[in-house]
Design a protein around this motif. Structure first.
Motif, PDB file in Angstrom:
ATOM      1  N   LYS A  11       2.060  -0.144   7.033  1.00 22.74           N
ATOM      2  CA  LYS A  11       3.269  -0.581   7.714  1.00 22.74           C
ATOM      3  C   LYS A  11       3.011  -1.939   8.336  1.00 22.74           C
ATOM      4  O   LYS A  11       2.135  -2.076   9.170  1.00 22.74           O
ATOM      5  CB  LYS A  11       3.634   0.417   8.808  1.00 22.74           C
ATOM      6  N   LEU A  12       3.742  -2.922   7.919  1.00 23.57           N
ATOM      7  CA  LEU A  12       3.572  -4.250   8.480  1.00 23.57           C
ATOM      8  C   LEU A  12       4.925  -4.808   8.837  1.00 23.57           C
ATOM      9  O   LEU A  12       5.745  -5.052   7.975  1.00 23.57           O
ATOM     10  CB  LEU A  12       2.906  -5.181   7.454  1.00 23.57           C
ATOM     11  N   GLY A  13       5.176  -5.015  10.116  1.00 23.41           N
ATOM     12  CA  GLY A  13       6.386  -5.709  10.543  1.00 23.41           C
ATOM     13  C   GLY A  13       7.650  -5.091   9.976  1.00 23.41           C
ATOM     14  O   GLY A  13       7.924  -3.909  10.112  1.00 23.41           O
ATOM     15  N   SER A  14       8.442  -5.900   9.271  1.00 21.71           N
ATOM     16  CA  SER A  14       9.752  -5.427   8.825  1.00 21.71           C
ATOM     17  C   SER A  14       9.640  -4.373   7.737  1.00 21.71           C
ATOM     18  O   SER A  14      10.601  -3.725   7.392  1.00 21.71           O
ATOM     19  CB  SER A  14      10.573  -6.598   8.307  1.00 21.71           C
ATOM     20  N   LEU A  15       8.445  -4.223   7.169  1.00 15.41           N
ATOM     21  CA  LEU A  15       8.290  -3.215   6.129  1.00 15.41           C
ATOM     22  C   LEU A  15       7.862  -1.882   6.706  1.00 15.41           C
ATOM     23  O   LEU A  15       7.567  -0.952   5.971  1.00 15.41           O
ATOM     24  CB  LEU A  15       7.255  -3.691   5.111  1.00 15.41           C
ATOM     25  N   ALA A  16       7.823  -1.778   8.026  1.00 18.93           N
ATOM     26  CA  ALA A  16       7.356  -0.546   8.649  1.00 18.93           C
ATOM     27  C   ALA A  16       8.227   0.623   8.253  1.00 18.93           C
ATOM     28  O   ALA A  16       9.449   0.534   8.259  1.00 18.93           O
ATOM     29  CB  ALA A  16       7.362  -0.700  10.173  1.00 18.93           C
ATOM     30  N   GLY A  17       7.589   1.696   7.865  1.00 13.59           N
ATOM     31  CA  GLY A  17       8.332   2.906   7.544  1.00 13.59           C
ATOM     32  C   GLY A  17       8.788   2.966   6.109  1.00 13.59           C
ATOM     33  O   GLY A  17       9.101   4.023   5.607  1.00 13.59           O
ATOM     34  N   LYS A  18       8.806   1.836   5.391  1.00 14.69           N
ATOM     35  CA  LYS A  18       9.253   1.886   3.990  1.00 14.69           C
ATOM     36  C   LYS A  18       8.070   2.165   3.094  1.00 14.69           C
ATOM     37  O   LYS A  18       6.951   1.783   3.402  1.00 14.69           O
ATOM     38  CB  LYS A  18       9.842   0.530   3.600  1.00 14.69           C
ATOM     39  N   LYS A  19       8.357   2.808   1.992  1.00  9.05           N
ATOM     40  CA  LYS A  19       7.295   3.063   1.034  1.00  9.05           C
ATOM     41  C   LYS A  19       7.371   1.988  -0.047  1.00  9.05           C
ATOM     42  O   LYS A  19       8.425   1.707  -0.581  1.00  9.05           O
ATOM     43  CB  LYS A  19       7.470   4.447   0.418  1.00  9.05           C
ATOM     44  N   ILE A  20       6.242   1.389  -0.319  1.00 11.01           N
ATOM     45  CA  ILE A  20       6.220   0.267  -1.259  1.00 11.01           C
ATOM     46  C   ILE A  20       5.316   0.590  -2.444  1.00 11.01           C
ATOM     47  O   ILE A  20       4.232   1.118  -2.257  1.00 11.01           O
ATOM     48  CB  ILE A  20       5.660  -0.983  -0.561  1.00 11.01           C
ATOM     49  N   THR A  21       5.775   0.262  -3.615  1.00 11.50           N
ATOM     50  CA  THR A  21       4.895   0.440  -4.773  1.00 11.50           C
ATOM     51  C   THR A  21       4.269  -0.895  -5.136  1.00 11.50           C
ATOM     52  O   THR A  21       4.924  -1.921  -5.080  1.00 11.50           O
ATOM     53  CB  THR A  21       5.665   0.936  -6.002  1.00 11.50           C
ATOM     54  N   THR A  22       3.012  -0.867  -5.529  1.00 11.95           N
ATOM     55  CA  THR A  22       2.337  -2.121  -5.875  1.00 11.95           C
ATOM     56  C   THR A  22       2.587  -2.465  -7.339  1.00 11.95           C
ATOM     57  O   THR A  22       2.663  -1.586  -8.181  1.00 11.95           O
ATOM     58  CB  THR A  22       0.825  -1.995  -5.671  1.00 11.95           C
ATOM     59  N   PRO A  23       2.697  -3.743  -7.648  1.00 11.01           N
ATOM     60  CA  PRO A  23       2.940  -4.137  -9.040  1.00 11.01           C
ATOM     61  C   PRO A  23       1.777  -3.742  -9.938  1.00 11.01           C
ATOM     62  O   PRO A  23       0.645  -3.649  -9.493  1.00 11.01           O
ATOM     63  CB  PRO A  23       3.034  -5.666  -8.952  1.00 11.01           C
ATOM     64  N   ALA A  24       2.078  -3.536 -11.203  1.00 15.31           N
ATOM     65  CA  ALA A  24       1.087  -3.002 -12.128  1.00 15.31           C
ATOM     66  C   ALA A  24      -0.132  -3.904 -12.249  1.00 15.31           C
ATOM     67  O   ALA A  24      -1.265  -3.439 -12.264  1.00 15.31           O
ATOM     68  CB  ALA A  24       1.718  -2.794 -13.502  1.00 15.31           C
ATOM     69  N   PHE A  25       0.116  -5.214 -12.291  1.00 14.93           N
ATOM     70  CA  PHE A  25      -0.991  -6.147 -12.463  1.00 14.93           C
ATOM     71  C   PHE A  25      -2.025  -5.956 -11.366  1.00 14.93           C
ATOM     72  O   PHE A  25      -3.224  -5.888 -11.613  1.00 14.93           O
ATOM     73  CB  PHE A  25      -0.430  -7.563 -12.445  1.00 14.93           C
ATOM     74  N   ILE A  26      -1.551  -5.845 -10.138  1.00 16.07           N
ATOM     75  CA  ILE A  26      -2.478  -5.723  -9.018  1.00 16.07           C
ATOM     76  C   ILE A  26      -3.182  -4.387  -9.039  1.00 16.07           C
ATOM     77  O   ILE A  26      -4.368  -4.275  -8.788  1.00 16.07           O
ATOM     78  CB  ILE A  26      -1.717  -5.932  -7.701  1.00 16.07           C
ATOM     79  N   GLN A  27      -2.445  -3.341  -9.381  1.00 14.40           N
ATOM     80  CA  GLN A  27      -3.054  -2.021  -9.423  1.00 14.40           C
ATOM     81  C   GLN A  27      -4.197  -1.947 -10.412  1.00 14.40           C
ATOM     82  O   GLN A  27      -5.220  -1.349 -10.154  1.00 14.40           O
ATOM     83  CB  GLN A  27      -2.015  -1.028  -9.899  1.00 14.40           C
ATOM     84  N   VAL A  28      -3.964  -2.504 -11.599  1.00 17.22           N
ATOM     85  CA  VAL A  28      -4.928  -2.300 -12.667  1.00 17.22           C
ATOM     86  C   VAL A  28      -6.068  -3.302 -12.608  1.00 17.22           C
ATOM     87  O   VAL A  28      -7.204  -2.954 -12.881  1.00 17.22           O
ATOM     88  CB  VAL A  28      -4.210  -2.408 -14.028  1.00 17.22           C
ATOM     89  N   LYS A  29      -5.768  -4.542 -12.257  1.00 18.90           N
ATOM     90  CA  LYS A  29      -6.812  -5.548 -12.383  1.00 18.90           C
ATOM     91  C   LYS A  29      -7.458  -5.936 -11.061  1.00 18.90           C
ATOM     92  O   LYS A  29      -8.596  -6.346 -11.031  1.00 18.90           O
ATOM     93  CB  LYS A  29      -6.220  -6.807 -13.022  1.00 18.90           C
ATOM     94  N   ILE A  30      -6.721  -5.869  -9.990  1.00 17.76           N
ATOM     95  CA  ILE A  30      -7.257  -6.421  -8.736  1.00 17.76           C
ATOM     96  C   ILE A  30      -7.834  -5.334  -7.850  1.00 17.76           C
ATOM     97  O   ILE A  30      -8.968  -5.404  -7.419  1.00 17.76           O
ATOM     98  CB  ILE A  30      -6.153  -7.168  -7.964  1.00 17.76           C
ATOM     99  N   LYS A  31      -7.015  -4.323  -7.584  1.00 22.77           N
ATOM    100  CA  LYS A  31      -7.433  -3.334  -6.586  1.00 22.77           C
ATOM    101  C   LYS A  31      -8.765  -2.656  -6.887  1.00 22.77           C
ATOM    102  O   LYS A  31      -9.590  -2.533  -5.987  1.00 22.77           O
ATOM    103  CB  LYS A  31      -6.334  -2.285  -6.424  1.00 22.77           C
ATOM    104  N   PRO A  32      -9.015  -2.238  -8.126  1.00 20.68           N
ATOM    105  CA  PRO A  32     -10.299  -1.576  -8.355  1.00 20.68           C
ATOM    106  C   PRO A  32     -11.480  -2.452  -7.951  1.00 20.68           C
ATOM    107  O   PRO A  32     -12.492  -1.951  -7.493  1.00 20.68           O
ATOM    108  CB  PRO A  32     -10.314  -1.337  -9.864  1.00 20.68           C
ATOM    109  N   PHE A  33     -11.323  -3.766  -8.087  1.00 21.02           N
ATOM    110  CA  PHE A  33     -12.438  -4.644  -7.761  1.00 21.02           C
ATOM    111  C   PHE A  33     -12.586  -4.844  -6.260  1.00 21.02           C
ATOM    112  O   PHE A  33     -13.671  -4.685  -5.708  1.00 21.02           O
ATOM    113  CB  PHE A  33     -12.243  -5.999  -8.458  1.00 21.02           C
TER     114      PHE A  33
END
Lengths: 456, 348
Positions: free
Chosen positions: B99-121
């Motif tokens: 939860k950050l600022g105006s996005l507090a309480g909302k559920k956000i999905t991460t884009p596929a590119f970031i999920q597959v290539k960035i986050k694991p690293f």
């Protein structure tokens, strides 16, 4: 059994007549959760039985809570427990005709339960949806109290067509009804929908694949032997199965259609007609469109009459335009109309402005063909080709290309796009200059003969 | 001794940060960072082809020393995900509950590119005795609206992993990203360092090349070393001394040449052949329609036609590009452009 008694009645569709009534009679489709294969029948059975067990425990616990609440003040009231969402509902996702509905009915039959089926995409307003779903999930008719009736399983079909699926209104509605259901819910859907992603996170989703062609052939042969059809060979059956592409319901319907069709036509012709119908029809449509149409109205009528998919039809127009229109200014005019049609179509799909569809039709059909000032119907035969060229708009590599790109990237770290667009063209020029260069380069990258060819 | 590398641009790649040609100010700043064993997120900006990625890679290598392989990763943001990667992203899709600022309480999905290539690293901890991991993202500006997701990643995983973002166009980077990074404007090589490098190569490959020719080489390649070395290699094949003519001859890239041939074919008015050629170009270079239009535009500038005609033609290209954004079939839009160009030929 019931089905023997009505067997002699010809009016029953074969899809119903031969629908298996028990899990052991079914050829089970392959199912996966994520990437793991699972036994669908076992999972469903476990899900249903667990539901009722949990419900019972929950009801007992809630009774105690209610008793507690009655004897205590408002501020000390405990909340009643609710059943977890993933225990209340599951989702079967798979192409049509694969067995999702059948397995639900067969399971219910085996467990001596009833199925209440409802279709989510029939309902057009939110209020109607809510009321219909409320009555199915909570129904406890008066007879339930009087007589110990069977337990029920709720089947909600076509959940991916539910009202609100295009604008995120759907998931909260679905979740609300799952929360308070009295009976286990099995939902069926045909495809993955991005707007239902939050639903997929809360309940289990089984991806159901179609049966193999061999399994469908076995079933088809059983049916035609029971119905005593003698003029269909194995080849013909394979034709039908291939045409239906995994849809067993379609196969059985086609079998019924052929056997109950006009008796004075050869059945083989009928099958071939099933296949060639679409392509021949398009050929005829295109030549008529370009050669016989003289006004916008005639163009409209022609395209309305045929039931060729318009998604495809305008690609055919694009591909074959130059066979009929030869002058540059007429070609430019025709393409202007076609390009506007494409833009409108894109906007229609993106924003769901389906009321703009007539403009699309008029532009790609009438607009294009009427760009030609002089037309004659006895122009003679013009060659019509299938729109083979597809510009995907995405960067994708064929297998040959992928292998050479990987080998290059082992020694020189650049991206796929750079390799294909800049580096390989450079290598081609370099290697074309001398055999020695080609040898040196392919040795250093360790290319095999096929990959070497790409550099020539 | 490793076998002789046949391609000069790979052979003469710099192997340490010091060996990078020119750009002394950038090198000094980076050496400072290595000495202090610390640096913030970096943003490299510069024209394409001048060596930003090479510099970033060498810097990461020197900074992490022997822990380089495990703790650094280079990601190309403009390469689309393959089918298997897309399936992976969907099947393991999850929801971020930060939860950050105006996005507090909302559920956000991460884009596929970031999920597959960035986050694991970046979620994995540093291996070995390095202060943090380094992630290099190339063509960062092609991420467009996904840059927002990066902003959160930089904040949350900043201590574990530093990012070096590389872009050609600083106006496409959103402000929050720019404020989180130290910006490096990477210039092209200056002429004197360039001359030195070319002279070294000429000596090693036993080439005869005069100073005046090196100047022409510098001009044609616009200070981009890889292009210059390629050009040098192509021109040296004949074995004669290199003169300005050979340079100009070899400097036409085949891709641009084919598009130029396409335009000339249109001006001759032969539409079916033009369409065939354009489809061939698109499949062999894997152009998206937008790239196709851009190359056509740049080639158009080199053809000698009147200013009025040129404006008209640019208008046509712009219209087609615009329609291709909303349209479903880019082949139709490209064909439309070609048809218009062909009909234009009657006025030329």
């Amino acid at each position: 059994m019931i089905y023997l008694a009505i067997r002699s009645n010809e009016k029953i569709p074969w899809v119903e007549k031969y629908r298996p009534t028990s899990i052991k009679d079914m050829a089970l489709p392959v199912a996966k959760v994520g990437r793991q294969k699972v036994n669908l029948a076992e999972e469903l059975r476990q899900f249903v039985l667990d539901f009722f067990k949990e419900k019972r425990n929950l009801n007992e616990a809630n009774q105690k809570i209610r008793a507690y609440n009655r004897s205590h003040e408002e501020k000390e009231h405990k909340e009643e427990l609710k059943l977890g969402l993933e225990k209340a509902a599951i989702l079967l996702e798979g192409p049509p005709g694969v067995g999702k509905t059948t397995i639900a009915y067969a399971l219910a039959n085996d467990l001596n339960m009833e199925v209440i089926e409802t279709n989510a995409s029939d309902i057009r307003t939110k209020a109607a949806l809510e009321s219909k779903l409320r009555e199915t999930t909570k129904s406890r008719g008066i007879m339930d109290f009087v007589v110990q009736s069977k337990k029920k399983i709720i089947l909600i079909d076509e959940i991916d067509g539910i009202y609100g699926v295009t604008d995120r209104g759907a998931v909260p509605t679905i979740l609300k009804l799952i929360e308070n259901t009295q009976f286990p819910i099995i939902m069926c859907s045909n495809e993955y929908k991005q707007s239902l992603q939050s639903l997929y996170n809360k309940i289990r989703k089984f991806e159901v694949d179609s049966l193999t062609n061999e399994e469908m052939l076995k079933i088809a042969r059983k049916i035609i032997s029971k119905e005593k059809i003698s003029n269909l060979s194995v080849n013909d059956l394979n034709l039908i199965i291939n045409k239906n592409d995994g849809d067993l319901r379609g196969v059985i319907n086609d079998l019924q259609g052929i056997s109950q069709g006009s008796s004075d036509k050869d059945s083989k012709d009928l099958i071939l007609k099933l296949n060639r119908d679409s392509t021949e029809e398009i050929f005829a449509l295109i030549s008529d469109l370009f050669q016989k149409v003289n006004s916008l109205k005639e163009a409209r009528d022609l395209t309305n009459k045929s039931d060729v998919d318009y998604n495809f039809l305008y690609k055919w127009v694009n591909e074959n335009l130059t066979s009929f229109i030869k002058r540059n200014n007429e070609i430019a005019n025709a393409f202007e109309n076609l390009s506007l049609a494409d833009e409108i179509f894109g906007r229609i799909r993106k924003n769901q402005y389906w009321s703009l569809l007539p403009y699309f039709y008029d532009l790609f059909a009438g607009g294009v063909v009427l760009s030609r000032k002089i037309r004659s119907s006895d122009e003679g035969y013009r060659r019509i080709v299938f729109p083979r060229y597809t510009s995907t708009g995405f960067f994708s590599l064929s297998i040959n290309e992928k292998s050479i790109v990987e080998k290059i990237q082992k020694k020189y770290k650049i991206s796929d796009i750079e390799v294909v667009q800049e580096f390989i063209p450079f290598l081609r020029v370099l290697c074309n200059s001398s055999r020695k260069q080609l040898g040196n380069v392919s040795n250093w990258f360790e290319l095999d003969a096929k990959e070497k060819k790409i550099l020539k | 001794m490793i076998s002789e590398i046949p391609i000069w641009r790979i052979k003469y790649l710099p192997k340490t940060l010091n060996e990078v040609c020119g750009r002394a100010s950038v090198k000094n700043r980076l050496k400072e960072a290595i000495n202090q064993r610390n640096f913030p997120h970096l943003l490299f900006v510069g024209v394409e082809g001048i060596g930003k990625t090479t510099i970033a890679n060498l810097f990461a290598e020197e900074f992490l020393g022997s822990y380089y392989d495990a703790n650094s990763k280079l990601v190309h943001a403009n390469v689309p995900l393959s089918d298997e990667e897309m399936k992976l992203a969907r099947s393991e899709a999850y929801v971020s509950t930060n939860k950050l600022g105006s996005l507090a309480g909302k559920k956000i999905t991460t884009p596929a590119f970031i999920q597959v290539k960035i986050k694991p690293f970046i979620q994995l901890k540093v291996l070995g005795n390095a202060p943090f991991k380094i992630l290099i993202v190339k063509s960062f500006d092609s991420l467009a609206s996904n840059q927002q997701a990066f902003r959160r990643l930089m904040e949350i995983y900043g201590t574990n992993c530093r990012m070096i973002l590389i872009t050609t166009n600083i106006s496409k980077i959103i402000d929050p990203i720019m404020s989180r990074c130290q910006i490096f404007l990477i210039p092209p090589v200056n002429f004197s360092s360039f001359k030195e490098l070319i002279k070294t190569i000429a000596q090693k490959e036993s080439l005869k090349i005069e100073d005046g020719i090196i100047e022409i080489l510098y001009k044609i390649s616009e200070g981009k070393i890889a292009h210059a070395i390629d050009l040098l290699q192509l021109s040296s094949i004949s074995g004669d001394a290199i003169d300005s003519e050979t340079l100009y001859e070899n400097s036409i890239s085949p891709k641009n040449e084919m598009v130029r041939a396409l335009l000339l074919m249109c001006f001759k008015g032969n539409f079916p052949k033009a369409r065939e050629l354009s489809r061939k170009i698109q499949t062999s270079y894997k152009f998206t329609s937008q790239e196709m239009f851009q190359v056509m535009l740049s080639e158009l500038e080199k053809i000698p036609i009147s200013r009025y005609t040129r404006t008209e033609l640019i208008n046509l290209i712009a219209e087609s590009d615009f329609r291709a954004i909303d349209g479903r079939d880019t082949d139709i839009q490209v064909s439309n452009l070609l048809a218009k160009l062909c009909s234009f030929s009657e006025y030329l």
